[in-house]
Design an enzyme around this catalytic site. Structure first.
Site, mmCIF file in Angstrom:
data_model
loop_
_atom_site.group_PDB
_atom_site.id
_atom_site.type_symbol
_atom_site.label_atom_id
_atom_site.label_comp_id
_atom_site.label_asym_id
_atom_site.label_seq_id
_atom_site.Cartn_x
_atom_site.Cartn_y
_atom_site.Cartn_z
ATOM 1 N N ASP A 173 9.468 2.724 -0.399
ATOM 2 C CA ASP A 173 8.413 3.434 0.334
ATOM 3 C C ASP A 173 8.626 3.161 1.827
ATOM 4 O O ASP A 173 8.219 2.131 2.348
ATOM 5 C CB ASP A 173 7.034 2.957 -0.124
ATOM 6 C CG ASP A 173 5.924 3.696 0.606
ATOM 7 O OD1 ASP A 173 4.743 3.511 0.258
ATOM 8 O OD2 ASP A 173 6.242 4.453 1.551
ATOM 9 N N TYR A 220 0.862 -1.184 0.000
ATOM 10 C CA TYR A 220 0.000 0.000 0.000
ATOM 11 C C TYR A 220 0.894 1.228 0.000
ATOM 12 O O TYR A 220 1.823 1.328 0.806
ATOM 13 C CB TYR A 220 -0.921 0.024 1.221
ATOM 14 C CG TYR A 220 -1.815 1.254 1.283
ATOM 15 C CD1 TYR A 220 -1.613 2.237 2.256
ATOM 16 C CD2 TYR A 220 -2.842 1.458 0.367
ATOM 17 C CE1 TYR A 220 -2.417 3.367 2.309
ATOM 18 C CE2 TYR A 220 -3.654 2.583 0.419
ATOM 19 C CZ TYR A 220 -3.437 3.533 1.389
ATOM 20 O OH TYR A 220 -4.230 4.660 1.441
ATOM 21 N N LYS A 260 4.581 9.917 8.356
ATOM 22 C CA LYS A 260 4.330 9.525 9.744
ATOM 23 C C LYS A 260 5.335 10.101 10.745
ATOM 24 O O LYS A 260 5.219 11.243 11.170
ATOM 25 C CB LYS A 260 4.261 7.994 9.824
ATOM 26 C CG LYS A 260 3.123 7.414 8.951
ATOM 27 C CD LYS A 260 3.032 5.924 9.036
ATOM 28 C CE LYS A 260 2.164 5.359 7.941
ATOM 29 N NZ LYS A 260 0.731 5.393 8.254
HETATM 30 P P1 KE4 Z 1 -0.847 8.664 3.992
HETATM 31 O O1 KE4 Z 1 -1.329 9.290 2.698
HETATM 32 O O2 KE4 Z 1 -1.962 7.885 4.692
HETATM 33 O O3 KE4 Z 1 -0.155 9.668 4.911
HETATM 34 O O4 KE4 Z 1 0.308 7.620 3.636
HETATM 35 C C1 KE4 Z 1 0.044 6.635 2.687
HETATM 36 C C2 KE4 Z 1 0.999 5.474 2.902
HETATM 37 C C3 KE4 Z 1 2.062 5.328 2.037
HETATM 38 N N1 KE4 Z 1 2.946 4.311 2.173
HETATM 39 C C4 KE4 Z 1 2.807 3.410 3.172
HETATM 40 C C5 KE4 Z 1 3.803 2.299 3.293
HETATM 41 C C6 KE4 Z 1 1.742 3.517 4.098
HETATM 42 O O5 KE4 Z 1 1.611 2.607 5.084
HETATM 43 C C7 KE4 Z 1 0.820 4.574 3.974
HETATM 44 C C8 KE4 Z 1 -0.356 4.737 4.906
HETATM 45 N N2 KE4 Z 1 -0.470 3.763 5.935
HETATM 46 C C9 KE4 Z 1 -1.819 3.543 6.446
HETATM 47 C C10 KE4 Z 1 -1.753 2.432 7.490
HETATM 48 N N3 KE4 Z 1 -1.402 1.190 6.949
HETATM 49 C C11 KE4 Z 1 -2.410 4.796 7.005
HETATM 50 C C12 KE4 Z 1 -3.616 4.583 7.892
HETATM 51 C C13 KE4 Z 1 -4.880 4.968 7.178
HETATM 52 O O6 KE4 Z 1 -4.998 4.735 5.967
HETATM 53 O O7 KE4 Z 1 -5.770 5.500 7.882
#
Ligand code: KE4
Length: 432
Positions: free
Chosen positions: A240, A145, A268
């Site tokens: 990533d 993801y 994060k």
């Molecule tokens: P954001 O756009 O949510 O800040 O980041 C996207 C992203 C990109 N790359 C990786 C490896 C990630 O895990 C994420 C986002 N992680 C999720 C949790 N697995 C965010 C939580 C959510 O979607 O509410």
């Protein structure tokens, strides 16, 4: 545990105006059932819901709160900065300081651009990779993801149809087709994609330790094979590290596995709980980004001063000698405690872990890719989640997420969590 009646009322009202009652799908507890938490405040390792219940928190805002909630140094920095204004829409010295700290920890980030979310970071990294290589295809991994940009909402087509198919309405097939999917840890499938699309693949984007299918570790030489293959094929390697960056080590997964990526994405932790993310890497690639080059990318709140201050204070704590050794020692205690509890319960469950990242899979074997992970018993996970929640331990509400240990988790938190795990697994086993 008090009944979560106030949470329920707020969530019901929220559903009338906020889509699904939430601002990010996983928060709705759809994968585990029950009423989602409505949080009132957090401190250290604890979350407090609006019903006055207290939880030991292993979501940690999906990894951002590695220091724990409301760390005094971070909180006072934000308070101090807020009094100076919250956003200027112009450069500050703060973003320079945070960029330098990031680069010192991850030398592969020769040039950095701050954005406000991991999605923006990965979306922009892919755009500049396409511009640099003048190629259109990207390769990602099933179960990986990278945020919700159109190109990433693509999954493996059936059979040999390696062209991606949209995994969400609203994503045109022509977008999804430009994303090729391969099973994680399967370097041969990536080689086949390059054979089928020679000279057409701009980049491979990978979570160096997968955490969005649950925690799945890279097998021996997977990452360095990816590095060699992309270099040979003239494609860029994008790590990533939105989750693993500053989580697995100060230098992220790239320092743990000795991989020198062309581009890295972060999020994060670098915002200390405020919206900040970044992409960066090779100067010759990043120099294509506006205003240095023609690849357009912009953001009103990019480099937001509050987020920069929170990130700087967070990284200062992480740079302290011994931080990661202590954090990983806590995690190791939790992991071995979980493994003992699983053995006592007789349930088919595995703990998959990397540093302070872990997932308890209700599965017969530890997954090495998404197909394995999907064989987990998500019903059992849901029952376990609720048993833990009712014992005051808040885990990520999905089998396909990771638990995060923070520096604020005390020895007694870990012991209490292991005991709750033992009791919860017994309760789940008792229903079989
Ligand atoms: P954001 O756009 O949510 O800040 O980041 C996207 C992203 C990109 N790359 C990786 C490896 C990630 O895990 C994420 C986002 N992680 C999720 C949790 N697995 C965010 C939580 C959510 O979607 O509410």
């Amino acid at each position: 545990m008090k009944p979560r009646s106030h949470s329920r009322t707020i969530f019901q009202q929220a559903q009338e105006i906020l889509v699904g009652g939430v601002n990010s799908p996983v928060r709705a507890f759809k994968a585990v059932g029950g009423d989602p938490l409505v949080v009132e405040r957090a401190q250290g390792s604890r979350l407090y819901d609006v019903d006055g219940n207290e939880y030991i928190d292993f979501v940690c805002s999906w990894g951002a709160m590695i220091l724990g909630h409301a760390h005094p140094a971070v909180t006072s920095a934000i308070q101090d900065q807020a009094a100076r204004g919250t956003s200027y829409g112009m450069s500050t010295e703060l973003e320079l300081e945070l960029a330098r700290r990031i680069q010192k920890a991850m030398p592969a980030m020769e040039m950095v651009r701050f954005v406000s979310s991991g999605t923006e970071a990965t979306m922009s990294a892919v755009r500049v990779a396409r511009a640099f290589t003048r190629r259109n295809f990207i390769v990602k991994f099933d179960g990986g993801y990278h945020g919700h940009a159109d190109g990433f909402l693509s999954q493996a087509g059936s059979g040999l149809a390696t062209l991606g198919i949209a995994s969400s309405p609203g994503v045109p097939e022509c977008f999804a087709e430009l994303t090729l999917n391969a099973p994680y840890n399967d370097i041969a499938s990536v080689e086949r994609l390059f054979d089928a699309h020679r000279g057409e693949i701009a980049a491979v984007i990978v979570e160096p330790v997968a955490a969005n299918m649950g925690v799945v570790l890279p097998e021996e030489s997977f990452l360095c094979n990816l590095r060699e293959l992309t270099r040979k094929e003239g494609a860029l390697l994008i790590l990533d590290e939105v989750i693993t960056g500053f989580r697995l080590a100060l230098g992220g997964a790239q320092s743990v596995y000795g991989i020198h990526p062309d581009l890295t994405t972060l999020g994060k932790i670098i915002g200390g709980g405020l919206p900040a993310a970044a992409y960066g890497g090779r100067a010759d690639v990043m120099s294509l980004v506006a205003p240095s080059g023609p690849v357009y990318q912009a953001g009103t709140l990019s480099g937001n001063p509050l987020a920069m201050r929170a990130g700087i204070e967070t990284l200062k704590q992480l740079e302290a000698p011994g931080f990661y050794e202590q954090l990983n020692k806590k995690a190791e205690r939790l992991i071995s405690g979980f493994r003992m509890a699983v053995a006592e319960s007789g349930l088919a469950a595995q703990v998959s872990a990397a540093g302070s990242l872990l997932t308890l899979f209700f599965a017969k074997v530890t997954p090495s890719d998404y197909e394995d992970a999907k064989r987990s018993d998500t019903q059992e996970f849901g029952a376990f989640f609720l048993e833990m929640l009712n014992r005051g331990v808040f885990l990520p509400p999905s089998q396909f997420e990771a638990l995060f240990v923070s520096a604020a988790h005390s020895d007694s938190d870990i012991d209490r969590t292991i005991e709750a795990c033992r009791e919860s697994l017994k309760a789940v086993a008792g229903r079989k």
